[in-house]
Design a protein around this motif. Structure first.
Motif, PDB file in Angstrom:
ATOM      1  N   GLU A 257       0.830  -1.205   0.000  1.00  0.00           N
ATOM      2  CA  GLU A 257       0.000   0.000   0.000  1.00  0.00           C
ATOM      3  C   GLU A 257       0.867   1.258   0.000  1.00  0.00           C
ATOM      4  O   GLU A 257       0.575   2.231  -0.694  1.00  0.00           O
ATOM      5  N   ASP A 258       1.952   1.220   0.770  1.00  0.00           N
ATOM      6  CA  ASP A 258       2.866   2.369   0.799  1.00  0.00           C
ATOM      7  C   ASP A 258       3.495   2.603  -0.575  1.00  0.00           C
ATOM      8  O   ASP A 258       3.653   3.745  -1.022  1.00  0.00           O
ATOM      9  N   SER A 259       3.868   1.507  -1.246  1.00  0.00           N
ATOM     10  CA  SER A 259       4.481   1.632  -2.572  1.00  0.00           C
ATOM     11  C   SER A 259       3.492   2.204  -3.587  1.00  0.00           C
ATOM     12  O   SER A 259       3.846   3.072  -4.392  1.00  0.00           O
ATOM     13  N   LEU A 260       2.260   1.727  -3.552  1.00  0.00           N
ATOM     14  CA  LEU A 260       1.234   2.240  -4.471  1.00  0.00           C
ATOM     15  C   LEU A 260       1.014   3.735  -4.252  1.00  0.00           C
ATOM     16  O   LEU A 260       0.859   4.500  -5.219  1.00  0.00           O
ATOM     17  N   ARG A 261       1.023   4.134  -3.004  1.00  0.00           N
ATOM     18  CA  ARG A 261       0.807   5.561  -2.701  1.00  0.00           C
ATOM     19  C   ARG A 261       1.984   6.397  -3.187  1.00  0.00           C
ATOM     20  O   ARG A 261       1.792   7.450  -3.806  1.00  0.00           O
TER      21      ARG A 261
ATOM     22  N   ASP B 150       3.551  -3.649 -11.545  1.00  0.00           N
ATOM     23  CA  ASP B 150       3.739  -4.695 -12.554  1.00  0.00           C
ATOM     24  C   ASP B 150       4.473  -5.918 -12.000  1.00  0.00           C
ATOM     25  O   ASP B 150       4.082  -7.055 -12.264  1.00  0.00           O
ATOM     26  N   LEU B 151       5.555  -5.677 -11.265  1.00  0.00           N
ATOM     27  CA  LEU B 151       6.333  -6.780 -10.697  1.00  0.00           C
ATOM     28  C   LEU B 151       6.683  -6.422  -9.257  1.00  0.00           C
ATOM     29  O   LEU B 151       7.372  -5.428  -9.005  1.00  0.00           O
ATOM     30  N   TYR B 152       6.208  -7.231  -8.335  1.00  0.00           N
ATOM     31  CA  TYR B 152       6.452  -6.993  -6.907  1.00  0.00           C
ATOM     32  C   TYR B 152       7.319  -8.127  -6.382  1.00  0.00           C
ATOM     33  O   TYR B 152       6.919  -9.285  -6.391  1.00  0.00           O
TER      34      TYR B 152
ATOM     35  N   LEU C  83       0.898 -12.542  -1.189  1.00  0.00           N
ATOM     36  CA  LEU C  83       1.240 -12.045  -2.523  1.00  0.00           C
ATOM     37  C   LEU C  83       0.162 -12.427  -3.535  1.00  0.00           C
ATOM     38  O   LEU C  83      -0.176 -11.641  -4.427  1.00  0.00           O
ATOM     39  N   THR C  84      -0.391 -13.621  -3.378  1.00  0.00           N
ATOM     40  CA  THR C  84      -1.471 -14.072  -4.263  1.00  0.00           C
ATOM     41  C   THR C  84      -2.701 -13.183  -4.103  1.00  0.00           C
ATOM     42  O   THR C  84      -3.348 -12.822  -5.095  1.00  0.00           O
ATOM     43  N   ASP C  85      -3.020 -12.812  -2.864  1.00  0.00           N
ATOM     44  CA  ASP C  85      -4.155 -11.911  -2.626  1.00  0.00           C
ATOM     45  C   ASP C  85      -3.943 -10.569  -3.324  1.00  0.00           C
ATOM     46  O   ASP C  85      -4.883  -9.996  -3.893  1.00  0.00           O
ATOM     47  N   LEU C  86      -2.716 -10.052  -3.295  1.00  0.00           N
ATOM     48  CA  LEU C  86      -2.426  -8.781  -3.960  1.00  0.00           C
ATOM     49  C   LEU C  86      -2.642  -8.888  -5.465  1.00  0.00           C
ATOM     50  O   LEU C  86      -3.139  -7.957  -6.102  1.00  0.00           O
ATOM     51  N   VAL C  87      -2.262 -10.043  -6.027  1.00  0.00           N
ATOM     52  CA  VAL C  87      -2.478 -10.263  -7.456  1.00  0.00           C
ATOM     53  C   VAL C  87      -3.965 -10.334  -7.769  1.00  0.00           C
ATOM     54  O   VAL C  87      -4.460  -9.690  -8.708  1.00  0.00           O
TER      55      VAL C  87
ATOM     56  N   GLN D 161      -6.404  -9.132  -6.158  1.00  0.00           N
ATOM     57  CA  GLN D 161      -7.065  -7.846  -5.914  1.00  0.00           C
ATOM     58  C   GLN D 161      -6.735  -6.819  -6.994  1.00  0.00           C
ATOM     59  O   GLN D 161      -7.312  -5.729  -7.022  1.00  0.00           O
ATOM     60  N   GLY D 162      -5.789  -7.159  -7.863  1.00  0.00           N
ATOM     61  CA  GLY D 162      -5.419  -6.261  -8.954  1.00  0.00           C
ATOM     62  C   GLY D 162      -4.372  -5.235  -8.587  1.00  0.00           C
ATOM     63  O   GLY D 162      -4.056  -4.360  -9.395  1.00  0.00           O
ATOM     64  N   GLU D 163      -3.805  -5.329  -7.394  1.00  0.00           N
ATOM     65  CA  GLU D 163      -2.790  -4.358  -6.983  1.00  0.00           C
ATOM     66  C   GLU D 163      -1.395  -4.733  -7.475  1.00  0.00           C
ATOM     67  O   GLU D 163      -0.516  -3.880  -7.569  1.00  0.00           O
ATOM     68  N   VAL D 164      -1.194  -5.999  -7.765  1.00  0.00           N
ATOM     69  CA  VAL D 164       0.079  -6.506  -8.275  1.00  0.00           C
ATOM     70  C   VAL D 164      -0.224  -7.439  -9.435  1.00  0.00           C
ATOM     71  O   VAL D 164      -1.206  -8.189  -9.393  1.00  0.00           O
ATOM     72  N   ARG D 165       0.604  -7.398 -10.461  1.00  0.00           N
ATOM     73  CA  ARG D 165       0.371  -8.270 -11.612  1.00  0.00           C
ATOM     74  C   ARG D 165       1.216  -9.540 -11.566  1.00  0.00           C
ATOM     75  O   ARG D 165       0.743 -10.613 -11.919  1.00  0.00           O
ATOM     76  N   TYR D 166       2.479  -9.412 -11.179  1.00  0.00           N
ATOM     77  CA  TYR D 166       3.352 -10.580 -11.083  1.00  0.00           C
ATOM     78  C   TYR D 166       4.211 -10.453  -9.829  1.00  0.00           C
ATOM     79  O   TYR D 166       4.478  -9.342  -9.355  1.00  0.00           O
ATOM     80  N   ILE D 167       4.666 -11.603  -9.326  1.00  0.00           N
ATOM     81  CA  ILE D 167       5.491 -11.595  -8.126  1.00  0.00           C
ATOM     82  C   ILE D 167       6.845 -12.241  -8.420  1.00  0.00           C
ATOM     83  O   ILE D 167       6.973 -13.086  -9.310  1.00  0.00           O
ATOM     84  N   GLY D 168       7.841 -11.809  -7.680  1.00  0.00           N
ATOM     85  CA  GLY D 168       9.180 -12.356  -7.844  1.00  0.00           C
ATOM     86  C   GLY D 168       9.907 -12.367  -6.515  1.00  0.00           C
ATOM     87  O   GLY D 168       9.379 -11.918  -5.490  1.00  0.00           O
ATOM     88  N   CYS D 169      11.135 -12.863  -6.534  1.00  0.00           N
ATOM     89  CA  CYS D 169      11.940 -12.908  -5.316  1.00  0.00           C
ATOM     90  C   CYS D 169      13.315 -12.298  -5.592  1.00  0.00           C
ATOM     91  O   CYS D 169      13.714 -12.121  -6.745  1.00  0.00           O
TER      92      CYS D 169
END
Length: 218
Positions: free
Chosen positions: A11-15, A23-25, A43-47, A49-57
């Motif tokens: 949420e802080d990053s989006l703000r 796009d990639l979190y 991370l799956t919930d964020l995807v 919910q539409g706040e994140v599109r892909y996840i990485g490490c």
């Protein structure tokens, strides 16, 4: 990597970015105090919910990525699509396990510090020879492991190999990284505008197998 911290930081990053999605979190470093199920389900919930599109490490060992993949498969959660790690001519540990894993599982490999925190720019001659305005002179600790006699000898050998091809040593080092088949992209730190222009200039430089072999033999 707990649910509370991930949700808050997203949420802080989006703000801060003033955007509706990322796009990639990527999560930074493996957290052995938080169950992977909790991290991946968040991370799956964020995807979803539409706040994140892909996840990485980032900075995960191969076994840690494999464990995460197994959890995602078992629980029906999002999979990591990328891995971010340090990789350059003076730091090639990724070649042992991380790169083969990323290649086999089709993960994008984003590498940082392709110029070894400036050591591969050629501006450092020895431990005692540091430009006054350099990061090393200002006390950056992460550059210190690169300051070895063996590394300085390699830098001189790379300079000799580069010869009069018309490129800077920093461009040579970045081009080598980009020519590694498992590398998707390299993250470049730029403090001056010409750093970006230099990177763009060699972005399409395709190396021959002969040149790659010469570098590997140094």
């Amino acid at each position: 990597m707990s649910r509370q911290h991930i949700m808050q930081q997203a949420e802080d990053s989006l703000r801060r970015l003033q955007t509706d999605w990322i796009d990639l979190y990527q999560v930074h470093r493996f957290d052995d105090t938080t169950p992977l199920e909790e991290t991946l389900s968040t991370l799956t919930d964020l995807v979803r919910q539409g706040e994140v599109r892909y996840i990485g490490c980032s900075n995960y060992a191969a076994w840690q990525m494999a464990k995460a993949r197994g959890v995602s498969d078992l629980e029906g959660l999002e999979h990591f699509v990328s891995s971010q790690s340090q990789y350059n001519l003076l730091s090639r540990e990724l070649e042992n396990e991380v790169m083969p894993y990323c290649d086999a599982e089709k993960l994008g490999l984003l590498v940082y510090s392709p110029m070894a925190r400036g050591v591969l720019s050629g501006k450092y001659k020895s431990k005692s020879d540091m430009p006054e305005d350099s990061r090393a002179a200002k006390g950056e600790e992460l550059i210190q492991p690169y300051f070895t006699d063996a590394n300085f000898e390699k830098v001189e050998a790379y300079k000799e190999l580069l010869g009069d091809q018309g490129y800077e040593l920093s461009q040579f080092a970045l081009a080598w990284t980009l020519n590694q088949p498992a590398v998707t992209a390299a993250i470049v730190r730029a403090s001056k505008s010409h750093h970006i222009l230099d990177a763009v200039e060699i972005s399409g430089w395709k190396w021959t197998e002969g040149l790659k072999a010469q570098v590997s033999n140094i």
